[in-house]
Design an enzyme around this catalytic site. Sequence first.
Site, mmCIF file in Angstrom:
data_model
loop_
_atom_site.group_PDB
_atom_site.id
_atom_site.type_symbol
_atom_site.label_atom_id
_atom_site.label_comp_id
_atom_site.label_asym_id
_atom_site.label_seq_id
_atom_site.Cartn_x
_atom_site.Cartn_y
_atom_site.Cartn_z
ATOM 1 N N GLU A 35 -7.829 -13.834 -2.892
ATOM 2 C CA GLU A 35 -7.992 -12.912 -4.278
ATOM 3 C C GLU A 35 -6.954 -13.703 -5.136
ATOM 4 O O GLU A 35 -7.041 -14.143 -6.573
ATOM 5 C CB GLU A 35 -7.991 -11.715 -4.291
ATOM 6 C CG GLU A 35 -8.034 -10.984 -5.728
ATOM 7 C CD GLU A 35 -7.599 -9.598 -6.060
ATOM 8 O OE1 GLU A 35 -6.933 -9.142 -7.072
ATOM 9 O OE2 GLU A 35 -8.011 -8.917 -4.872
ATOM 10 N N THR A 57 -5.689 -6.960 -7.275
ATOM 11 C CA THR A 57 -6.314 -5.545 -7.486
ATOM 12 C C THR A 57 -6.127 -4.286 -6.529
ATOM 13 O O THR A 57 -6.294 -3.390 -6.495
ATOM 14 C CB THR A 57 -7.726 -5.551 -7.499
ATOM 15 O OG1 THR A 57 -8.257 -6.310 -6.209
ATOM 16 C CG2 THR A 57 -8.062 -6.785 -8.790
ATOM 17 N N SER A 88 -7.115 -7.211 6.114
ATOM 18 C CA SER A 88 -7.210 -6.481 4.721
ATOM 19 C C SER A 88 -6.083 -5.917 4.163
ATOM 20 O O SER A 88 -5.443 -4.837 4.601
ATOM 21 C CB SER A 88 -8.227 -5.231 5.210
ATOM 22 O OG SER A 88 -8.439 -4.623 4.119
#
EC number: 1.17.7.4
Length: 296
Positions: free
Chosen positions: A138, A179, A236
């Site tokens: 990301e 985010t 993650s």
Amino acid sequence: MTASVTVTEENQSRIVRARTAGFCMGVGLALRKLDAVTREGHAPLFTLGPIIHNPQVLEKYESMGVTQQDNPDAIPASATVVIRAHGVPRLIEAGLAERQIAIIDATCPKVKKAQLLIADQAAAGRRLLLFGEEDHPEVKGLVSYASAGAHVFDSIEALESLLDNELDAGADYFLAAQTTQDRVEFEAIVALLRSRLDPDLPVFETICDATRQRQDEALSIAREVDAMVVVGGYTSGNTRRLVDVAKGRGIPCQHVETADELDMDALADKRRIGLTAGASTPKEIIDAVEERLRTL
């Protein structure tokens, strides 16, 4: 946010399960798009990198004929490619389009909004200060929209080093975040930058609401329990942040991907156990972990 409480019948020990545990909006949307393309019979079908950070989900799609490819140049022109929920650097997406590869964009809307916001600020000549993990997909995508330049840091200590050695006091900067970053640390970063760099520094709240809610609820549960279990992929970022939140309360925390990985002996003497999960974790895996904890 109020946590749901499940009481086992065997010994009245409590399992406190977070209501926010499991798929967020962006993950659910990405998987629905991939499911739709799979049903339509597009072949060959690729995802550019893992569609989400959960190995069990990736194995399921691999068995359905979806190929994960990390190298965009290795995707044939006849293919359909699904852009991962984390997004991709803008030049990579443009390169796929130039080769007339069919593109299905499953970038999380929150990530897409952050990309466009960064592009707007860069067009005005401002340099990006990004709170995030430099090697995260990301973050690589977000930085690609910062045409005026960017500095990435993953902690207050790293930011202090930037302030001491690299940042130009005469330049125009703006602050944003990956985010899934920790919101409490982000607030401390805002305070530091406005005290040392620019009291009017533009700050953009790009940490998504789902991340905030999960972290808030994990913190609330961690205050009430003797141990925490966090379920989700080891790669993650948002799952690892939930682990950090729990450990920050000074209680034992197990990060597992499946129920089989639970260290039940370490939990045997705990009166109350909190259970939450990252935004890429399927409900059936969370359910399986809770059922295993019930056996205590």
